[in-house]
Scaffold this motif. Structure first.
Motif, PDB file in Angstrom:
ATOM      1  N   UNK A  14       0.829  -1.207   0.000  1.00 20.06           N
ATOM      2  CA  UNK A  14       0.000   0.000   0.000  1.00 20.06           C
ATOM      3  C   UNK A  14       0.862   1.256   0.000  1.00 20.06           C
ATOM      4  N   UNK A  15       1.976   1.219   0.737  1.00 21.19           N
ATOM      5  CA  UNK A  15       2.870   2.384   0.772  1.00 21.19           C
ATOM      6  C   UNK A  15       3.589   2.589  -0.564  1.00 21.19           C
ATOM      7  N   UNK A  16       3.934   1.489  -1.248  1.00 26.39           N
ATOM      8  CA  UNK A  16       4.609   1.617  -2.540  1.00 26.39           C
ATOM      9  C   UNK A  16       3.649   2.108  -3.617  1.00 26.39           C
ATOM     10  N   UNK A  17       2.371   1.842  -3.449  1.00 27.77           N
ATOM     11  CA  UNK A  17       1.393   2.250  -4.439  1.00 27.77           C
ATOM     12  C   UNK A  17       1.009   3.716  -4.369  1.00 27.77           C
ATOM     13  N   UNK A  18       1.457   4.415  -3.335  1.00 24.04           N
ATOM     14  CA  UNK A  18       1.083   5.831  -3.180  1.00 24.04           C
ATOM     15  C   UNK A  18       1.828   6.722  -4.144  1.00 24.04           C
TER      16      UNK A  18
END
Length: 199
Positions: free
Chosen positions: A195-199
């Protein structure tokens, strides 16, 4: 000894070029904490909290950065899941559920393996810790079953029922941990990282 090791790294060994004093302090506290977790001069929670306090007290990290992990919902979900796992272990609920499947399917060695596998499949979404499921629920059942039919894993008869059930349970725990999102703490951490990489 762990504290002495941290002091040795911090004050005796010079910091490599390019490493700030705060980073070197953080490294020495980290090594001391890891050594303390291995040697266990205090319980794990107390030692980890002492390491966190030392990081803040030495100003290796500011308070907000040191406590940033405490604001993550995923971390708290993992902590709560370990509470649930301990509850399953203490009350014996997981063992009772596994015994139901074993009694229903335990007419043969293969049936016992299937019964334990189905019990693992049903318990894994509620117990997101492979270690808690294995050590608290399934290994004691397998030890009892293997001793009752003279196939004890510790006796040297590795080709008997104890070794077969242990191997079967090892493989099934890997599958069930990967099958459900909530069946392994590592799954929740990977979800958070994705989820953090997708931001």
């Amino acid at each position: 000894m762990a504290i002495a090791f941290g002091f040795l790294v911090k004050f005796v060994i010079p910091a490599p070029l390019g490493i700030t004093p705060e980073a070197w302090t953080l490294f020495s506290v980290f090594l001391s904490t890891i050594m303390g977790l291995v040697l266990q001069p205090l319980p794990v929670g107390a030692w980890a909290f002492l390491g966190l306090c030392t990081v803040v007290a030495t100003k290796a990290l500011p308070f907000s950065k040191a406590m940033s992990a405490m604001t993550s919902e995923v971390i708290w979900l993992i902590v709560i899941s370990f509470f649930f796992a301990k509850g399953f272990e203490k009350t014996g609920l997981g063992e009772r559920i596994a015994n139901i499947f074993v009694s229903a399917m335990g007419k043969s060695t293969l049936g016992l393996a299937y019964g334990l596998s189905i019990a693992e499949l049903f318990l894994s979404p509620a117990l997101p810790s492979t270690t808690a499921r294995a050590g608290g629920i399934f290994v004691p059942i397998i030890k009892f079953l293997s001793k009752s039919v003279n196939g004890d894993v510790d006796s040297g008869n590795r080709k008997k029922i104890g070794a077969f059930l242990m191997q079967s349970q090892l493989q099934q725990s890997s599958y069930s941990s990967a099958l459900f999102l909530t069946s392994g703490a590592q799954n929740l951490l990977c979800l958070n990282l994705a989820a953090e990489l997708g931001k």
